[in-house]
Design a protein around this motif. Structure first.
Motif, PDB file in Angstrom:
ATOM      1  N   VAL A 149       0.857  -1.178   0.000  1.00  0.00           N
ATOM      2  CA  VAL A 149       0.000   0.000   0.000  1.00  0.00           C
ATOM      3  C   VAL A 149       0.896   1.232   0.000  1.00  0.00           C
ATOM      4  CG1 VAL A 149      -1.846   1.239   1.190  1.00  0.00           C
ATOM      5  CG2 VAL A 149      -1.696  -1.258   1.369  1.00  0.00           C
ATOM      6  N   LEU A 151       1.449   4.901   0.832  1.00  0.00           N
ATOM      7  CA  LEU A 151       0.840   5.845   1.759  1.00  0.00           C
ATOM      8  C   LEU A 151       1.231   7.276   1.416  1.00  0.00           C
ATOM      9  CD1 LEU A 151       1.525   3.953   5.113  1.00  0.00           C
ATOM     10  CD2 LEU A 151      -0.556   3.886   3.713  1.00  0.00           C
ATOM     11  N   GLU A 155       0.830  10.187   6.358  1.00  0.00           N
ATOM     12  CA  GLU A 155       0.538   8.861   6.921  1.00  0.00           C
ATOM     13  C   GLU A 155       1.835   8.132   7.259  1.00  0.00           C
ATOM     14  OE1 GLU A 155      -3.657   8.141   4.492  1.00  0.00           O
ATOM     15  OE2 GLU A 155      -1.763   7.412   3.641  1.00  0.00           O
ATOM     16  N   ARG A 197      -8.554   8.450   8.075  1.00  0.00           N
ATOM     17  CA  ARG A 197      -8.295   7.971   6.708  1.00  0.00           C
ATOM     18  C   ARG A 197      -7.242   6.862   6.718  1.00  0.00           C
ATOM     19  NH1 ARG A 197      -6.766  12.862   3.508  1.00  0.00           N
ATOM     20  NH2 ARG A 197      -4.758  12.570   4.537  1.00  0.00           N
ATOM     21  N   THR A 200      -8.727   3.553   7.954  1.00  0.00           N
ATOM     22  CA  THR A 200      -9.521   2.903   6.897  1.00  0.00           C
ATOM     23  C   THR A 200      -8.619   2.136   5.938  1.00  0.00           C
ATOM     24  OG1 THR A 200     -11.204   4.634   7.023  1.00  0.00           O
ATOM     25  CG2 THR A 200     -11.133   3.320   5.007  1.00  0.00           C
ATOM     26  N   ARG A 201      -7.499   2.724   5.589  1.00  0.00           N
ATOM     27  CA  ARG A 201      -6.582   2.071   4.651  1.00  0.00           C
ATOM     28  C   ARG A 201      -5.931   0.846   5.287  1.00  0.00           C
ATOM     29  NH1 ARG A 201      -2.868   6.096   1.422  1.00  0.00           N
ATOM     30  NH2 ARG A 201      -3.147   4.461  -0.111  1.00  0.00           N
ATOM     31  N   GLN A 205      -6.724  -3.731   4.740  1.00  0.00           N
ATOM     32  CA  GLN A 205      -5.723  -4.792   4.503  1.00  0.00           C
ATOM     33  C   GLN A 205      -5.886  -5.949   5.485  1.00  0.00           C
ATOM     34  OE1 GLN A 205      -3.850  -4.560   1.764  1.00  0.00           O
ATOM     35  NE2 GLN A 205      -4.972  -2.640   1.445  1.00  0.00           N
TER      36      GLN A 205
END
Length: 229
Positions: A149, A151, A155, A197, A200-201, A205
């Motif tokens: 992912v 970022l 983040e 946010r 959520t990410r 996963q």
């Protein structure tokens, strides 16, 4: 083994719940702490390896919750903590599916010993655990098992700071300074949006929610083990 175990604590006493969370997180366990049985999802088998339940919960009590968890996830380890210590009480606890019935008050050392002993009986669950989660701050890529992912810079800064902080916890003003945000209500609202946010990410996963815990009046704590490359 501690780093691979995911623990669920359900305890309505705020002070005790926070103490248990602090102690077990410091020992390297991944901890999800809830205040009532109603907050426990109806069906998410495999999310936690061991549940530590208070018997005298408001609403659905610990016995009922133990039985529900046993039906949802037969292989889960279940520890009941209670001030009830009569033989009938203990028999009722074991009848619902509890593995260990421990009287309060309990020392952190005794609870950790009980978790360690119980975890030895859970090899299939341990084997199902996901590979380590690690972050490359240069590329901004978070690796969760085989998934990657990318970022945002803010983040990455938050995750690096929390992962390297004592007990994976920082106060809000510390994170605001890292992000170069104003140390006022506006800055705190901006931080809350970024954290939301990011949660959520992370949870998309497969990380257990909340992946980043908000601690009222204190700041934020990372709720999973993260390695910085």
């Amino acid at each position: 083994m501690a780093a691979t175990l995911r623990l669920l604590i359900v305890e309505d006493n705020d002070a005790l719940r926070e103490t248990l969370t602090d102690v077990l997180t410091a020992r390297g366990y991944h901890v999800t702490a809830l205040s009532s049985a109603e907050e426990v999802p109806e069906s998410q088998p495999g999310q936690h390896h061991i549940a530590i339940l208070d018997l005298n919960l408001p609403g659905e009590d610990g016995l009922s919750l133990a039985g529900r968890l046993r039906r949802i996830q037969p292989g889960m380890g279940i520890i009941l903590l209670t001030i009830r210590s009569t033989v009938p009480d203990k028999l009722a606890g074991y009848a619902t599916g509890a593995d260990l019935y421990l009287p309060k008050p309990i020392t952190p050392e005794e609870l950790v010993a009980a978790i360690t002993a119980l975890s030895r009986r859970l090899p299939p669950l341990i084997q199902q655990d996901k590979p380590a989660i690690h972050l490359d701050p240069q590329s901004g890529v978070l690796h969760v098992g085989d998934a990657k992912v990318t970022l945002r810079a803010a983040e990455v800064s938050i995750l690096c700071a929390l992962a390297l902080a004592p007990e994976s916890r920082l106060e809000s003003w510390q994170l605001l300074e890292i992000l170069q945000k104003p140390l006022d209500d506006t800055g705190k609202r901006q931080l809350a949006v970024i954290i939301s946010r990011l949660r959520t990410r992370l949870e998309a996963q497969g990380l257990a929610a909340p992946s980043i815990r908000a601690e009222r009046g204190r700041g934020y704590r990372l709720a999973f083990r993260l390695t910085i490359d």
